[in-house]
Design a protein around this motif. Structure first.
Motif, mmCIF file in Angstrom:
data_model
loop_
_atom_site.group_PDB
_atom_site.id
_atom_site.type_symbol
_atom_site.label_atom_id
_atom_site.label_comp_id
_atom_site.label_asym_id
_atom_site.label_seq_id
_atom_site.Cartn_x
_atom_site.Cartn_y
_atom_site.Cartn_z
ATOM 1 N N UNK A 4 1.139 -1.093 0.133
ATOM 2 C CA UNK A 4 0.096 -0.032 -0.012
ATOM 3 C C UNK A 4 0.885 1.374 -0.005
ATOM 4 N N UNK A 5 1.972 1.098 0.796
ATOM 5 C CA UNK A 5 2.799 2.280 0.757
ATOM 6 C C UNK A 5 3.652 2.557 -0.524
ATOM 7 N N UNK A 6 3.969 1.496 -1.219
ATOM 8 C CA UNK A 6 4.376 1.581 -2.600
ATOM 9 C C UNK A 6 3.573 2.116 -3.420
ATOM 10 N N UNK A 7 2.170 1.604 -3.615
ATOM 11 C CA UNK A 7 1.432 2.184 -4.385
ATOM 12 C C UNK A 7 1.131 3.436 -4.033
ATOM 13 N N UNK A 8 0.858 4.014 -2.847
ATOM 14 C CA UNK A 8 0.472 5.397 -2.416
ATOM 15 C C UNK A 8 1.664 6.293 -2.739
ATOM 16 N N UNK A 9 2.993 5.771 -2.552
ATOM 17 C CA UNK A 9 3.886 6.964 -2.922
ATOM 18 C C UNK A 9 4.792 6.824 -4.188
ATOM 19 N N UNK A 10 4.464 5.567 -4.911
ATOM 20 C CA UNK A 10 5.227 5.278 -6.006
ATOM 21 C C UNK A 10 6.463 4.569 -5.733
ATOM 22 N N UNK A 11 6.845 3.541 -6.603
ATOM 23 C CA UNK A 11 7.929 2.655 -6.053
ATOM 24 C C UNK A 11 9.236 3.366 -6.293
ATOM 25 N N UNK A 12 9.435 4.448 -7.101
ATOM 26 C CA UNK A 12 10.909 4.948 -7.233
ATOM 27 C C UNK A 12 10.963 5.826 -5.955
ATOM 28 N N UNK A 13 10.004 6.249 -5.183
ATOM 29 C CA UNK A 13 10.262 7.353 -4.137
ATOM 30 C C UNK A 13 10.945 6.629 -3.088
ATOM 31 N N UNK A 14 11.313 7.659 -2.097
ATOM 32 C CA UNK A 14 12.031 7.203 -0.896
ATOM 33 C C UNK A 14 11.449 6.156 -0.087
ATOM 34 N N UNK A 15 9.991 6.389 0.231
ATOM 35 C CA UNK A 15 9.297 5.550 1.222
ATOM 36 C C UNK A 15 9.033 4.340 0.352
ATOM 37 N N UNK A 16 8.445 4.447 -1.001
ATOM 38 C CA UNK A 16 8.153 3.108 -1.680
ATOM 39 C C UNK A 16 9.501 2.208 -1.799
ATOM 40 N N UNK A 17 10.675 2.662 -2.218
ATOM 41 C CA UNK A 17 11.777 1.914 -2.394
ATOM 42 C C UNK A 17 12.198 1.373 -1.007
ATOM 43 N N UNK A 18 12.038 1.988 0.072
ATOM 44 C CA UNK A 18 12.528 1.371 1.197
ATOM 45 C C UNK A 18 11.267 0.366 1.589
ATOM 46 N N UNK A 19 10.093 0.603 1.218
ATOM 47 C CA UNK A 19 9.051 -0.471 1.695
ATOM 48 C C UNK A 19 9.429 -1.833 0.796
ATOM 49 N N UNK A 20 9.682 -1.501 -0.617
ATOM 50 C CA UNK A 20 9.794 -2.677 -1.412
ATOM 51 C C UNK A 20 10.961 -3.692 -0.648
ATOM 52 N N UNK A 21 12.076 -2.861 -0.291
ATOM 53 C CA UNK A 21 13.109 -3.459 0.301
ATOM 54 C C UNK A 21 12.650 -4.465 1.708
ATOM 55 N N UNK A 22 11.877 -3.865 2.251
ATOM 56 C CA UNK A 22 11.506 -4.169 3.757
ATOM 57 C C UNK A 22 10.524 -5.504 3.198
ATOM 58 N N UNK A 23 9.836 -5.231 2.127
ATOM 59 C CA UNK A 23 8.810 -6.473 1.628
ATOM 60 C C UNK A 23 9.877 -7.411 1.325
ATOM 61 N N UNK A 24 10.831 -7.522 0.540
ATOM 62 C CA UNK A 24 11.419 -8.571 0.374
ATOM 63 C C UNK A 24 12.160 -9.198 1.495
ATOM 64 N N UNK A 25 12.850 -8.229 2.389
ATOM 65 C CA UNK A 25 13.421 -8.811 3.776
ATOM 66 C C UNK A 25 12.185 -9.551 4.388
#
Lengths: 443, 133
Positions: B51-72
């Motif tokens: 939801x954070x990725x969708x809301x902020x966009x995958x390239x943004x700071x929050x989106x990228x970090x949450x994608x990383x957290x997602x993988x972890x």
């Protein structure tokens, strides 16, 4: 008690609606923290206590995030959530093996040792009524501490309240003087660099004391396993010395009594569950592969924390993250995978080199700019890798000192053993020491 | 539209977290409880990150970090549950009395005193470690 001040930053109107919710989150987290702390004290099972301690660390992390201190949260999640419980688990495991060994030789049914440990634990606990009856001063102190904590919690600046002077000074100074957009880093490695300097060497002193306390009798090249591997040879009688069959039989019986010769070669080979003994390194392929993937990601994230001066973080959290990576690899792949780096010679050299680098860095400020911890590196533009000047270099040195120091502490405790060669020998040497001391006192 | 997706993802995540919390209380033994907590970590946390990725966009700071957290989270949650339950089973923590299937027991039977034998195909030399018992 609405405190308004002309310097207060006016909050946006939407913020006022959201603030009571965050306020509730604060107190919910505090309640959870109290619950976890209570569990740490009251649980009977020692391992469960350690897990509650880990939960306490994780909840503290969440508290730090909610209060807007992600850099402290970074450090706390590894130190409070992982490193401290690991140290406790190691200590408990060591104490438990020392106690359990003679029982194993005597009793075939091993169900007695847990029962005994639980009874010994039961005597240690004191209930809350006991506390009030027998230790009223402790109850008074606890209540005073609770009151102080409540007052401190109420005094935390939030939302529209004015920032303390230190924070305002840091905000004003960070960008023009240090080219840092992360104010916390400016405080830690810029304005209050002398405090961080002291903290770093406090940590170094702590590491030193752990090394001195757990130091083995002879110098060793690795932390774990060598004492066990060499114990049999240490206890061997001189093979060239001829002895009668009676003496040999007596020595065999003695060795059997001490439970020697059957111990694991390294801690990797130590069985960790009684009914199905398996080697500690024997994690499944799932765990090993997953750790292989995650270790790369986490190392990258740790390096990101330390090299990006405009992210909240810096050396200490990044060093703690690196300890987490080393522990993960150790747990999943065994000691021999990290033994190339995790050796006293390597780790202690890295640690001291980092400390030396910090000393040189800060002393050059004294020489070139006239004050200790002053910036003497030309500042790069903000939001670049070298933007913080000396603060970035200090952060890097802190990373080296903290990561190697934490690794040394964990593995030194892990390798700590009772390694005197034999009872007679130690009694002799202790007696000699005593006489030597007495002689020194007299002279 | 984006708001709807974010709200839906958040609802999914919170709903799974809620059921996982219920399961943690109601499940009878440690194996099923760990199953619940892994559910909370994977199906509860990952939709919130998404939801954070969708809301902020995958390239943004929050989106990228949450994608990383997602993988972890996706790597770590099943992994830790796997290691935890394996150690639990080997420590002979009993199953729930109503459990019908106990697959590892048959594989482990007959060699419970062997210190070097692993029950996993990857840890031994051959694909059938039972033959060594």
């Amino acid at each position: 008690m609405p405190v308004t001040s002309p310097t207060a930053v006016p909050a946006p109107s939407r913020r006022h609606g959201a603030e009571p919710v965050f306020w509730a989150v604060d107190y919910l987290l505090l309640a959870l923290l109290l619950t976890a702390a209570f569990l740490v004290i009251r649980l009977r099972n020692l391992n469960a206590c350690v897990m509650a301690l880990s939960a306490l660390g994780l909840l503290l992390t969440v508290v730090f995030v909610v209060l807007g201190a992600p850099d402290v949260a970074h450090a706390e999640v590894v130190v409070g959530g992982v490193a401290l419980p690991t140290l406790f688990l190691i200590a408990i495991g060591k104490a438990r093996t020392e106690v359990a060994e003679p029982e194993q030789t005597n009793l075939e049914e091993t169900s007695q040792s847990p029962a005994r440990s639980s009874t010994s634990l039961r005597t240690g606990g004191t209930g809350a009524p006991d506390l009030l009856r027998h230790r009223p001063h402790a109850a008074v102190l606890s209540l005073l501490l609770l009151a102080a904590l409540v007052v401190a919690m109420l005094a935390i600046p939030r939302g529209a309240r004015p920032l303390p002077g230190m924070a305002r000074h840091a905000i004003q100074v960070a960008l023009p003087q240090w080219h840092l957009t992360e104010v916390v880093n400016e405080v830690v490695y810029g304005t209050r660099a002398f405090d961080t300097f002291g903290e770093t060497f406090l940590l170094l002193a702590a590491v030193l004391s752990v090394v001195v306390l757990t130091r083995p009798r002879e110098p060793r090249s690795g932390y774990v396993g060598e004492d066990v591997a060499g114990r049999q040879e240490q206890l061997e009688i001189d093979p060239h010395l001829r002895s009668g069959p009676d003496e040999r039989q007596a020595r065999e019986a003695e060795r059997e009594e001490e439970g020697l010769g059957r111990g694991p070669l390294t801690t990797d080979a130590q069985p960790f569950a009684k009914p199905f003994p398996e080697r500690g390194e024997e994690m499944t392929v799932v765990v090993r592969m997953g750790v292989r993937v995650v270790a790369v990601l986490l190392t990258t994230a740790g390096c990101f924390l330390v090299v990006q001066g405009y992210t909240p973080g810096g050396g200490f959290p990044a060093g703690a993250v690196l300890l987490g990576v080393v522990l993960l690899i150790y747990v999943a792949h065994g000691y021999h995978r990290v033994a190339a780096v995790v050796r006293p010679a390597v780790a202690e050299t890295i640690e001291l080199l980092g400390a030396l680098a910090i000393i040189v860095l800060q002393s050059l400020g004294l020489l070139l700019r006239g004050s200790f911890t002053a910036n003497w590196v030309p500042l790069a533009p903000a939001r670049t890798l070298r933007s913080g000047g000396i603060a970035q270099a200090f952060s890097l040195g802190e990373f080296v000192v903290v990561s190697s120091g934490l690794v040394i502490v964990v593995f030194a405790v892990l390798g700590a053993t009772r390694d005197w060669t034999s009872d007679d020998d130690s009694a002799d040497s202790a007696g000699q020491d005593r006489t030597a001391h007495e002689g020194g006192d007299e002279s | 539209m984006r708001l709807v997706v974010v709200a839906a993802l958040l609802t999914i995540g919170v709903g799974f977290s809620l059921t996982a919390g219920l399961g943690l209380i109601r499940m009878p033994d440690v194996y099923t409880r760990v199953h619940s907590s892994t559910l909370a970590a994977v199906l509860g946390a990952v939709p919130v990150f998404l939801a954070l990725v969708v809301g902020k966009g995958p390239i943004s700071r929050y989106g990228g970090e949450s994608l990383l957290a997602c993988i972890l989270v996706l790597v770590f949650a099943p992994l830790s549950a796997h290691a935890l339950l394996r150690a639990t089973y080997r420590g002979r923590v009993p199953l729930w009395s109503g459990a019908k299937v106990d697959q590892p027991r048959d594989r482990l039977r007959g060699k419970d005193s062997g210190a070097d034998a692993g029950d996993e195909p990857d840890s031994g030399a051959g694909p059938e470690p039972q033959a060594r018992g």
